[in-house]
Every structure is written in structure tokens, then in C-alpha cells.
Design a protein around this motif. Structure first.
Motif, short mmCIF file in Angstrom:
data_model
loop_
_atom_site.label_atom_id
_atom_site.label_comp_id
_atom_site.label_asym_id
_atom_site.label_seq_id
_atom_site.Cartn_x
_atom_site.Cartn_y
_atom_site.Cartn_z
N HIS A 296 -10.75 -56.31 -22.42
CA HIS A 296 -9.96 -57.55 -22.32
C HIS A 296 -8.54 -57.27 -22.78
O HIS A 296 -8.31 -56.56 -23.77
N TYR A 297 -7.59 -57.85 -22.05
CA TYR A 297 -6.17 -57.77 -22.42
C TYR A 297 -5.69 -59.16 -22.85
O TYR A 297 -6.27 -60.18 -22.49
N SER A 298 -4.57 -59.16 -23.57
CA SER A 298 -3.87 -60.41 -23.87
C SER A 298 -2.56 -60.40 -23.10
O SER A 298 -1.78 -59.44 -23.19
N SER A 299 -2.34 -61.45 -22.32
CA SER A 299 -1.11 -61.53 -21.52
C SER A 299 -0.65 -62.97 -21.42
O SER A 299 -1.38 -63.84 -20.95
N GLU B 256 -2.88 -65.66 -22.72
CA GLU B 256 -4.20 -65.78 -22.12
C GLU B 256 -5.01 -64.51 -22.34
O GLU B 256 -4.45 -63.42 -22.49
N MET B 257 -6.34 -64.65 -22.34
CA MET B 257 -7.23 -63.51 -22.45
C MET B 257 -7.63 -63.06 -21.04
O MET B 257 -8.28 -63.80 -20.31
N VAL B 258 -7.21 -61.88 -20.65
CA VAL B 258 -7.47 -61.35 -19.31
C VAL B 258 -8.71 -60.45 -19.39
O VAL B 258 -8.70 -59.41 -20.05
N LYS B 259 -9.77 -60.86 -18.71
CA LYS B 259 -11.03 -60.10 -18.71
C LYS B 259 -10.99 -59.11 -17.54
O LYS B 259 -11.43 -59.40 -16.44
N SER C 19 -1.44 -54.62 -25.86
CA SER C 19 -2.06 -55.73 -25.13
C SER C 19 -3.57 -55.68 -25.09
O SER C 19 -4.22 -56.68 -24.75
N ASN D 278 -8.55 -65.19 -10.72
CA ASN D 278 -7.70 -64.91 -11.86
C ASN D 278 -8.57 -64.36 -13.00
O ASN D 278 -9.48 -65.05 -13.46
N ALA E 179 -8.10 -64.20 -15.97
CA ALA E 179 -7.99 -65.01 -17.17
C ALA E 179 -8.77 -66.32 -17.03
O ALA E 179 -8.88 -67.08 -18.00
N ALA E 180 -9.29 -66.60 -15.84
CA ALA E 180 -10.06 -67.83 -15.61
C ALA E 180 -11.14 -67.56 -14.56
O ALA E 180 -11.11 -68.10 -13.46
#
Length: 329
Positions: free
Chosen positions: A20-23, A26-29, A69, A283, A285-286
Motif C-alpha cells: 500500500h502507498y500513501s498518495s 489517500e491509501m493506494v492499495k 510513500s 481507482n 484508492a477506492a
């Protein structure tokens, strides 16, 4: 994933990998529970659209994810029986380049513009093999000739080479220490068709000569058919179909895999237009609640939109993540 481990000698085993990244808050899986095995001397193609998480999987294996990130790396990456996610950075530095190497997608950014190609090839040799710089230079010359570049160009800089020759230099750097695993991240994307064929032939020849295992990241199914033994189709950070080349190419089962094949021109069919996959990847992140492909799938049901399926065996080593297929089975 219920895939049994291969009977051959497993070099790399990835189990339930999450990244997972943070961008932008938001948390990007980016990677969501990826699992696969790679046998010694074999090749695996990771196929999928841009943004599917293929390069993140590769960077996780090499532990070169961006520190600023990256918020989560979980799972197991066992290389020669050792979980390399649990070793120190110093120990990992001894692995990179020597045991696992990577050919990066863009040779323009992979090469240092202020160092000669000879210095860039020899650097890994003298660091890992503990030889003198003079001996490392001689090995670099041999490696340069192995990838089809004359030794008299050893002291030239990257800007003096064409795109195809830059990619050959990157391959020479990656193979300089005869790694057991080579990860090639879309090594032919920026090249014209003729040079693509030459680079792929070079990779196959060197793989055969050194017995190197290969992970090939690409969106080109034709490249996979020409190079790989096994195929893993990646969508929204997870494996949706995996099997031998014959299993996946002769019997594509997941709707996404079928869609990828449907978007390829067929010289034996008379059609006015290709059949692209409708819509866009989700997305990261969602991500949707159920099947990540459901919003684009022509066969999706309400159950598909609420239940997230696991990988299930179809036959042999062929596994698919699809409720519809499991219901039919």
C-alpha cells in the motif's frame, strides 16, 4: 490461493503479498494478496494494463519501493528458502545485482548519464565478486560483447548510444554477475519492432546460457507467448488467472483475460473493429467491494458486485478468480 507448490525446485515463492502507498492523503492499495511460484530456470510473464501493480510486485521483490510513500508491505517473498522481506538492508544489498537483477523499463533513466557504460557495468562486478577494478573492467568488456556491442565503446557515455543499444547496456549490467533471477520490466516498450525482437532474442539466449530464471513484466501477450513458460494475469493488484502458457493461451477463462485476447488483431478473422475492454481499471484508492473487474465485466451479476472470489483450480496448474466459473464448475 490454493495453488500447490511446483514439483520442480522452487527458486522464488511469493505468498499473499500486499503493498500500500500513501498518495494525496489517500491509501493506494497497489498489490492485494498476490501469490505465485517460480521454478529454477523457468520464466513467468506478469501481464496486465498499466497501473495493475506489476512493477510494484517487482520492486517489492528487490525491496526498492519508495520509502517516502510506502506505508505497508506484508506477506512472504521466499527466495531460495529465505524470506527476503525479513532480512536487513545490508543483507539485501548483497542480493541485488548478484542474485536478483532487474532490467528497468526506461534505459534513459536507468543509466547514469555522467558515467561511462563500462564503469556502470563493472561497478556491480567488483562490488559483488570482490575482484580488482582492472579485472572487473575486463569482465565488463566481455559482457558488452555478449550483448552485441563492440569493446571499443566501453568508455562511451549513454547519450552516445541508440535506444536499442542503451537497453542492451542495461541488460549487460543486470546480467554482469550471472544472477539466478532476472526481472525484466517491459524491456521492449520504447523500442521499434525490429529492435524489440533482437532484445527478446538476446534475453532468451542469455537465459538459456546462464540458466537464469525470468520474470517478464509486459502488456504484450505476443511477447509472453514468445518468451514465457507460465503466465499470471494481473488486475487491480491481484492475480485473476495463472497457469502454464498453454493453459492460459489455449483456454483463457477469466473475463478480463478473454478481453485481453479479444483486443488483439487476428489475421485469420475478418472484422472491422477490435473488441476493447469497456471502461477503465478501478481507482486503487477506492476499490469496489466485490470482484474488482465487475464494473467492466459483461457477465457480472449482483453477487459478483458483493462477493470477492479467491483463486480456484480449473485444471492442472490453471487457477482463476471468478465466481461465474466456480458456479459452473
Amino acid at each position: 490461493m490454493n495453488e500447490e507448490r511446483n514439483n520442480g525446485q522452487t527458486l522464488l515463492s511469493v505468498r499473499d503479498l500486499h503493498v500500500h502507498y500513501s498518495s494525496g492523503g489517500e491509501m493506494v492499495k497497489a498489490v492485494n494478496g498476490v501469490s505465485f511460484d517460480l521454478e529454477q530456470g523457468k520464466s513467468l510473464g506478469l501481464v496486465g494494463e498499466t497501473g495493475a501493480g506489476k512493477t510494484t510486485i517487482a520492486k517489492a521483490i528487490l525491496q526498492i519501493l519508495p520509502d517516502h510513500s510506502t506505508k505497508l508491505v506484508e506477506g512472504e517473498i521466499s527466495f531460495k528458502g529465505r524470506d527476503i522481506l525479513k532480512i536487513s538492508e545490508q543483507e539485501m544489498q548483497a542480493v541485488r545485482g548478484k542474485e536478483i537483477s532487474m532490467v528497468f523499463q526506461d534505459p534513459m533513466t536507468a543509466l547514469n548519464p555522467v558515467m561511462t557504460v563500462g564503469d556502470q557495468i563493472s561497478e556491480g562486478i567488483w562490488r559483488h565478486q570482490k575482484v580488482s577494478k582492472a579485472a572487473a573492467r575486463q569482465e565488463a568488456i566481455k559482457m558488452l560483447e555478449t550483448v552485441g556491442i563492440s569493446r571499443d565503446r566501453i568508455d562511451e557515455y549513454p547519450h552516445q548510444f541508440s535506444g536499442g543499444m542503451k537497453q542492451r547496456v542495461v541488460i549487460a549490467i543486470a546480467l554482469a554477475c550471472s544472477p539466478e533471477l532476472l526481472i525484466a520490466d517491459e524491456p521492449t516498450t520504447a523500442l521499434d519492432v525490429t529492435i524489440q525482437a533482437q532484445v527478446l532474442d538476446l534475453i532468451k539466449e542469455l537465459k538459456k546460457k546462464h540458466g537464469t530464471s525470468l520474470i517478464l513484466i509486459t502488456h504484450d501477450l505476443g511477447v509472453v507467448a514468445d518468451t514465457c513458460d507460465r503466465v499470471a494475469v494481473i488486475y487491480a493488484g491481484e492475480v485473476v488467472e495463472i497457469g502454464s502458457l498453454e493453459e492460459v493461451f489455449d483456454h483463457p477463462t477469466h473475463p478480463y483475460t478473454i478481453g485481453l485476447f479479444g483486443a488483439i488483431p487476428d489475421m485469420y478473422k475478418d472484422v472491422n473493429r477490435l473488441s476493447p475492454i469497456a471502461g477503465l481499471p478501478p481507482n486503487p484508492a477506492a476499490l469496489p467491494e466485490g470482484c474488482y473487474f465487475a464494473p467492466r465485466c459483461p457477465h457480472a451479476t449482483e453477487r459478483c458486485r458483493s462477493v470477492h472470489s479467491g483463486l480456484e483450480r480449473i485444471t492442472g496448474t490453471h487457477f482463476v478468480r471468478c465466481i461465474k466459473n466456480q458456479q459452473e464448475g
